[in-house]
Every structure is written in structure tokens, then in C-alpha cells.
Write an enzyme that holds these catalytic residues in place. Structure first.
Site, short mmCIF file in Angstrom:
data_model
loop_
_atom_site.label_atom_id
_atom_site.label_comp_id
_atom_site.label_asym_id
_atom_site.label_seq_id
_atom_site.Cartn_x
_atom_site.Cartn_y
_atom_site.Cartn_z
N ARG A 105 0.85 -1.18 0.00
CA ARG A 105 0.00 0.00 0.00
C ARG A 105 0.89 1.23 0.00
NH1 ARG A 105 -4.54 1.33 4.53
NH2 ARG A 105 -2.84 1.31 6.01
N THR A 109 -0.97 7.60 -0.87
CA THR A 109 -2.23 7.59 -1.61
C THR A 109 -3.15 6.47 -1.13
OG1 THR A 109 -1.37 6.02 -3.22
CG2 THR A 109 -1.01 8.35 -3.69
N ASP A 204 3.64 -5.86 10.39
CA ASP A 204 4.59 -5.45 11.43
C ASP A 204 4.39 -6.25 12.71
OD1 ASP A 204 5.71 -3.56 9.79
OD2 ASP A 204 4.67 -1.85 10.67
N1 URA Z 1 -3.34 -2.96 7.12
C1 URA Z 1 -2.97 -3.33 8.37
O1 URA Z 1 -2.07 -4.15 8.54
N2 URA Z 1 -3.62 -2.80 9.42
C2 URA Z 1 -4.62 -1.90 9.30
O2 URA Z 1 -5.19 -1.46 10.30
C3 URA Z 1 -4.98 -1.52 7.98
C4 URA Z 1 -4.33 -2.06 6.92
#
Ligand code: URA
Length: 210
Positions: A105, A109, A204
């Protein structure tokens, strides 16, 4: 066909999910809990699979007994966090074929960028279950499903751990034919696109990165 959104609210899943949400839960425990939870989620997402009776011989007598019928399964992990769900599901469906769609991601954006795609042959003849722990904006899930449809998938499901209402709505608009299964429909997204209350960044939390 299942409803567009199914909440798999088994008490064991909800209990483990609460432990995963806690910020003090370390990565090693988080991974273990996710592995356990994904085995339980596998039950929910396959609950309506068709069965057919076959004839078998037990040590006592001949009998008719059910086995899975219908299409073979393909599991598609939406990288990288999807791998956290994949291993547990493979424990209970070891014969499933596995594919990967790599999406990250763009944090500015929030748009998905595809960087990898490798999927099993004959997706058109399989029940395809895409797995991604977090259905947040829905952008990456929609893009991954777009890609899987281009690769031939026709019978698709999306399995996630947490979903935000915004992501569910986006999926419904883009892919009304793809039922979503999740352990929880959370409250909302924050202005950075994180699910609230959520559990933070699933990748994470799993891998101890920041
Ligand atoms: N991706 C994630 O890992 N956590 C979120 O809260 C949103 C997208």
C-alpha cells in the site's frame, strides 16, 4: 452462495483475536495466535462445501460416508500479511494449491501497487480463497481480486481477520459476487487508513518490523 459478509464469531476465535489486538502481545505470540486462529477460520470459510457419500469399508462393515465433492481449492495469499493466515489453513486443507499476489500500500495515496503474481493453473475450475488479514480501505483486496479474475478465477471468497465497514462496502461495490468472511467487523478506518480498534499493521505485528 454465502451472504456477502459472514462474521465467524466462534468464542475461541474471539478470545484469540482479543489477545492479538493487545499492543503488548509480542510478535512470536501474535504469530502463534494467528496460526491457531486461521485454522479455526478455515472451518468458517469452508462450512458450506458440498459433500458426496462414498462407499468404504470400516474394520466392522461396509458403510457409506461423506467426502468433499466439487471443485478443488486454491488459496491465494495477498502478500505479505496473507502468509500469516496461509500456514494455519494449509494445516487443515493440506491438498489446496497455493498462489501469491504481492501488493503493498502506498502510504501516501493508500493505493495498492502489485509487485508479484504467481497462481496455480486452472483457477477457473477451483474454489479460490484469497486471504489477507486486514480488509481496510479494500483497495488492495479489490485489486488482488481483479487480478485473480483476470487469471481466470470465477468462484472466489475473501477471508480476513478484521474488516472495516469501508472495505466491506468497497468490495461489495467492486466485487458483489465475492463473499467476505471475517472474525470481526470493526468500527471504522482512521485518517491513515488503519482499522480501529484494529490491531495495528498486521505485517509489522507478525514480523516485528516497523
Ligand atoms: N493494514 C494493516 O495491517 N492494518 C490496518 O489497520 C490496515 C491495513
Amino acid at each position: 452462495m454465502p451472504d456477502h459478509l459472514t462474521i465467524i464469531d466462534h468464542p475461541l476465535i474471539q478470545h484469540k483475536l482479543t489477545l492479538m489486538r493487545r499492543k503488548e502481545t509480542p510478535s512470536s505470540t501474535f504469530r502463534q495466535l494467528l496460526w491457531e486462529t486461521s485454522m479455526l477460520l478455515a472451518y468458517g470459510v469452508t462450512q458450506d462445501l458440498p459433500l458426496v457419500d462414498i462407499s468404504i469399508e470400516t474394520p466392522l462393515c461396509r458403510s457409506r460416508s461423506p467426502i468433499l465433492d466439487g471443485k478443488k481449492l486454491a488459496l491465494i495469499s495477498i502478500l505479505r500479511a496473507g502468509n500469516g493466515l496461509l500456514d494455519g489453513i494449509l494445516e487443515v486443507i493440506p491438498s489446496a494449491r497455493v498462489g501469491f499476489v504481492g501488493m503493498y500500500r502506498d502510504e501516501e495515496t493508500l493505493e495498492p501497487i502489485e509487485y508479484y503474481c504467481k497462481v496455480p493453473a486452472e483457477l477457473e475450475n477451483r474454489l479460490v480463497i484469497a486471504v489477507d488479514p486486514m480488509l481496510a480501505t479494500g483497495n488492495s483486496s479489490v485489486a488482488a481480486i481483479d487480478r485473480l479474475k483476470k487469471e481466470g478465477a470465477q468462484d472466489l471468497r475473501l477471508l480476513c481477520l478484521l474488516a472495516a465497514p469501508e472495505g466491506v462496502a468497497r468490495m461489495k461495490e467492486a466485487h458483489p459476487d465475492v463473499p467476505i468472511f471475517t472474525a470481526s467487523l470493526d468500527e471504522k478506518l482512521d485518517d491513515r487508513g488503519y482499522i480501529v480498534p484494529g490491531l495495528g499493521d498486521a505485517g509489522d505485528r507478525m514480523f516485528g518490523t516497523q
